[in-house]
Structures are given as C-alpha cells and as structure tokens.
Scaffold this motif. Structure first.
Motif, PDB file in Angstrom:
ATOM      1  N   UNK A  90      57.557   7.601 -29.169  1.00 13.00           N
ATOM      2  CA  UNK A  90      56.612   6.934 -28.280  1.00 13.00           C
ATOM      3  C   UNK A  90      56.308   5.521 -28.764  1.00 13.00           C
ATOM      4  N   UNK A  91      56.168   5.366 -30.066  1.00 18.43           N
ATOM      5  CA  UNK A  91      55.959   4.027 -30.648  1.00 18.43           C
ATOM      6  C   UNK A  91      57.113   3.099 -30.273  1.00 18.43           C
ATOM      7  N   UNK A  92      58.341   3.583 -30.424  1.00 23.78           N
ATOM      8  CA  UNK A  92      59.519   2.769 -30.105  1.00 23.78           C
ATOM      9  C   UNK A  92      59.559   2.421 -28.618  1.00 23.78           C
ATOM     10  N   UNK A  93      59.176   3.367 -27.760  1.00 28.92           N
ATOM     11  CA  UNK A  93      59.214   3.147 -26.314  1.00 28.92           C
ATOM     12  C   UNK A  93      58.198   2.092 -25.885  1.00 28.92           C
ATOM     13  N   UNK A 132      57.481  -4.106 -24.494  1.00 30.38           N
ATOM     14  CA  UNK A 132      56.795  -5.380 -24.675  1.00 30.38           C
ATOM     15  C   UNK A 132      55.298  -5.281 -24.863  1.00 30.38           C
ATOM     16  N   UNK A 133      54.766  -4.053 -25.012  1.00 31.39           N
ATOM     17  CA  UNK A 133      53.335  -3.874 -25.271  1.00 31.39           C
ATOM     18  C   UNK A 133      53.097  -3.807 -26.775  1.00 31.39           C
ATOM     19  N   UNK A 134      51.921  -4.302 -27.200  1.00 29.62           N
ATOM     20  CA  UNK A 134      51.570  -4.180 -28.614  1.00 29.62           C
ATOM     21  C   UNK A 134      51.348  -2.712 -28.958  1.00 29.62           C
ATOM     22  N   UNK A 135      51.846  -2.290 -30.102  1.00 33.07           N
ATOM     23  CA  UNK A 135      51.602  -0.941 -30.607  1.00 33.07           C
ATOM     24  C   UNK A 135      51.505  -1.026 -32.124  1.00 33.07           C
ATOM     25  N   UNK A 136      50.581  -0.268 -32.689  1.00 30.79           N
ATOM     26  CA  UNK A 136      50.347  -0.316 -34.131  1.00 30.79           C
ATOM     27  C   UNK A 136      51.447   0.422 -34.887  1.00 30.79           C
ATOM     28  N   UNK A 137      51.411   0.265 -36.199  1.00 29.30           N
ATOM     29  CA  UNK A 137      52.207   1.143 -37.055  1.00 29.30           C
ATOM     30  C   UNK A 137      51.622   2.553 -36.986  1.00 29.30           C
ATOM     31  N   UNK A 138      52.361   3.540 -37.474  1.00 31.00           N
ATOM     32  CA  UNK A 138      51.830   4.908 -37.548  1.00 31.00           C
ATOM     33  C   UNK A 138      50.829   4.969 -38.700  1.00 31.00           C
ATOM     34  N   UNK A 139      49.617   5.422 -38.391  1.00 30.77           N
ATOM     35  CA  UNK A 139      48.526   5.455 -39.364  1.00 30.77           C
ATOM     36  C   UNK A 139      48.257   6.901 -39.766  1.00 30.77           C
ATOM     37  N   UNK A 140      48.185   7.150 -41.059  1.00 35.13           N
ATOM     38  CA  UNK A 140      47.908   8.482 -41.596  1.00 35.13           C
ATOM     39  C   UNK A 140      46.401   8.627 -41.799  1.00 35.13           C
ATOM     40  N   UNK A 141      45.768   9.524 -41.011  1.00 33.92           N
ATOM     41  CA  UNK A 141      44.335   9.787 -41.146  1.00 33.92           C
ATOM     42  C   UNK A 141      44.060  11.086 -41.906  1.00 33.92           C
ATOM     43  N   UNK A 142      45.048  11.628 -42.572  1.00 33.26           N
ATOM     44  CA  UNK A 142      44.859  12.861 -43.325  1.00 33.26           C
ATOM     45  C   UNK A 142      45.119  14.083 -42.484  1.00 33.26           C
ATOM     46  N   UNK A 143      44.337  14.278 -41.430  1.00 32.49           N
ATOM     47  CA  UNK A 143      44.539  15.415 -40.531  1.00 32.49           C
ATOM     48  C   UNK A 143      45.255  15.005 -39.258  1.00 32.49           C
ATOM     49  N   UNK A 144      45.361  13.689 -39.005  1.00 38.78           N
ATOM     50  CA  UNK A 144      46.074  13.147 -37.851  1.00 38.78           C
ATOM     51  C   UNK A 144      46.977  12.009 -38.297  1.00 38.78           C
ATOM     52  N   UNK A 145      48.119  11.869 -37.632  1.00 41.27           N
ATOM     53  CA  UNK A 145      48.889  10.634 -37.672  1.00 41.27           C
ATOM     54  C   UNK A 145      48.785  10.015 -36.289  1.00 41.27           C
ATOM     55  N   UNK A 146      48.491   8.716 -36.210  1.00 40.89           N
ATOM     56  CA  UNK A 146      48.199   8.095 -34.922  1.00 40.89           C
ATOM     57  C   UNK A 146      48.881   6.747 -34.780  1.00 40.89           C
ATOM     58  N   UNK A 147      49.142   6.387 -33.514  1.00 40.30           N
ATOM     59  CA  UNK A 147      49.477   5.014 -33.153  1.00 40.30           C
ATOM     60  C   UNK A 147      48.452   4.541 -32.128  1.00 40.30           C
ATOM     61  N   UNK A 148      48.281   3.228 -32.048  1.00 39.59           N
ATOM     62  CA  UNK A 148      47.272   2.639 -31.180  1.00 39.59           C
ATOM     63  C   UNK A 148      47.922   1.582 -30.288  1.00 39.59           C
TER      64      UNK A 148
END
Length: 206
Positions: free
Chosen positions: A102-105, A110-126
């Motif tokens: 999904x990050x790659x897509x 052409x939309x901004x997307x964050x790196x994958x962030x490790x929150x301990x119980x979640x990994x997220x992109x923004x």
C-alpha cells in the motif's frame, strides 16, 4: 450494590463520515487507488452521500458539499489549540506485506506517504487523501495482542484510566426499559432507496 452495565455487542466501526466538494476525485482515490468498493450512493449534485466498504463490516462515507474546502495540512497526532474533534482515521490491513504494498501504491500515485512506523503493537503508514484528510493504515503485530492483554503504558495515567479496561458500574443512572417510541426507526435519507422491498437500480416496480 451497583448493577453491572448492560452489555452492548459492538461489531466494529460502522462508518466514519467525512466531507468533500469533489466526489469524483474522492472516489478515484478511495476506490481506484486504495481499492475500497463503492457500495452505495444517494442524494444529488452538491448534496450527495457515498459509502465505500473497508471490510465486511466497516465503511467510510463522504458527503459532497459545494462549499467545503480541503483541510489545512496538519500532521497526524500533532497537538492543536481551540475547538477540534477529528484528527485522523486508521484502517487495518491483514499483513506487513499489505502495508508495504500500500505504501508503494500511494507513493507511485504521487501522494505523500510516510515511512513505515513501528508503534510496538502497530506498524503504520500515514498519508492524506485529496481533501487533506489525514489517514493511517495499520498492521497489528500478532505477538502483542492488546485485546487479550490490555496494557497501560502512560507514565502518569489519570485516576479513571487506572480503574482498568472493563466498564465500571455505578457511575451513570440506569435508564430502565425504553418506551416503544424510542426504539422505532423513523425514515431518513436512503429509506426509500435502500429499504426492504426497494427494487434494484434500473428496474421498475411491476
């Protein structure tokens, strides 16, 4: 002794409602880029409402209002002052691979997307949708099941949070049995179009 609270069986988030002035661009992003099915639409130009399915139970919906302006950019979770009610909405994905794809897509579109962030119980992109709405996509780390074993890691939790994860009885009045009128479903937008007995789109009543 206080009576235990009535158990309400929640099934998930039925829908999150947002607004746009450009329904076409919104559908292009949420349906064609993110892959959510467009399952219902009603209203008329300038006052439409469309629903997209996130999962078998959860949806997002958009109102189309002519005077809506895109939101000013604000990072997810960044503190603000003054009246405020909505920060961002997070959508779950099934695997770490789904999150990476999904990050790659989003990035390729052409939309901004964050790196994958490790929150301990979640990994997220923004990211942000075309309306400036801050969105998150999250994969739940299987080894950290907070539904089974809740954890409070706040360094200075409030007294109410310290009462634990389960509902605490005795803090609200018991309502008693509701009168029949309170349980009657009054017709609203969509009742005529989608209610039982409504013919499929394009068909006519015989």
């Amino acid at each position: 002794m206080p009576t235990p609270p009535v158990t309400v069986r929640y099934t998930g988030i039925n829908h999150v409602a947002m607004a746009t002035r450009d329904m076409d661009a919104t559908i292009r992003f949420w349906r064609d880029l993110l892959g959510m099915r467009l399952i219902a639409g009603m209203g008329r130009p300038g006052q439409r409402q469309y629903f997209l399915a996130v999962s078998g139970r959860d949806m997002v919906t958009f109102f189309e209002w002519d005077g809506v302006e895109p939101l000013p950019e604000k990072d997810h979770g960044y503190p603000v002052r003054g009246p405020f009610g909505f920060d961002h909405v997070s959508f779950g994905v099934e695997s770490a691979e789904d999150l990476c794809r999904l990050k790659a897509r989003i990035d390729a579109a052409g939309f901004w997307v964050s790196e994958i962030i490790d929150h301990g119980f979640l990994h997220s992109i923004y990211a942000f949708d075309p309306n400036g709405i801050p969105i998150e996509f999250s994969w739940e780390v299987p080894e950290v099941d907070l539904r089974r074993a809740p954890a409070l890691k706040d360094r200075r939790p409030g007294t109410v949070a310290l009462e634990g994860p389960d509902p605490v009885p005795g803090h609200w009045p018991e309502p008693g049995k509701p009168p029949p009128d309170d349980c009657f479903a009054y017709p609203g937008d969509g009742a005529d179009e989608f209610g039982p007995g409504t013919p499929p789109a394009g068909s006519r009543r015989g």
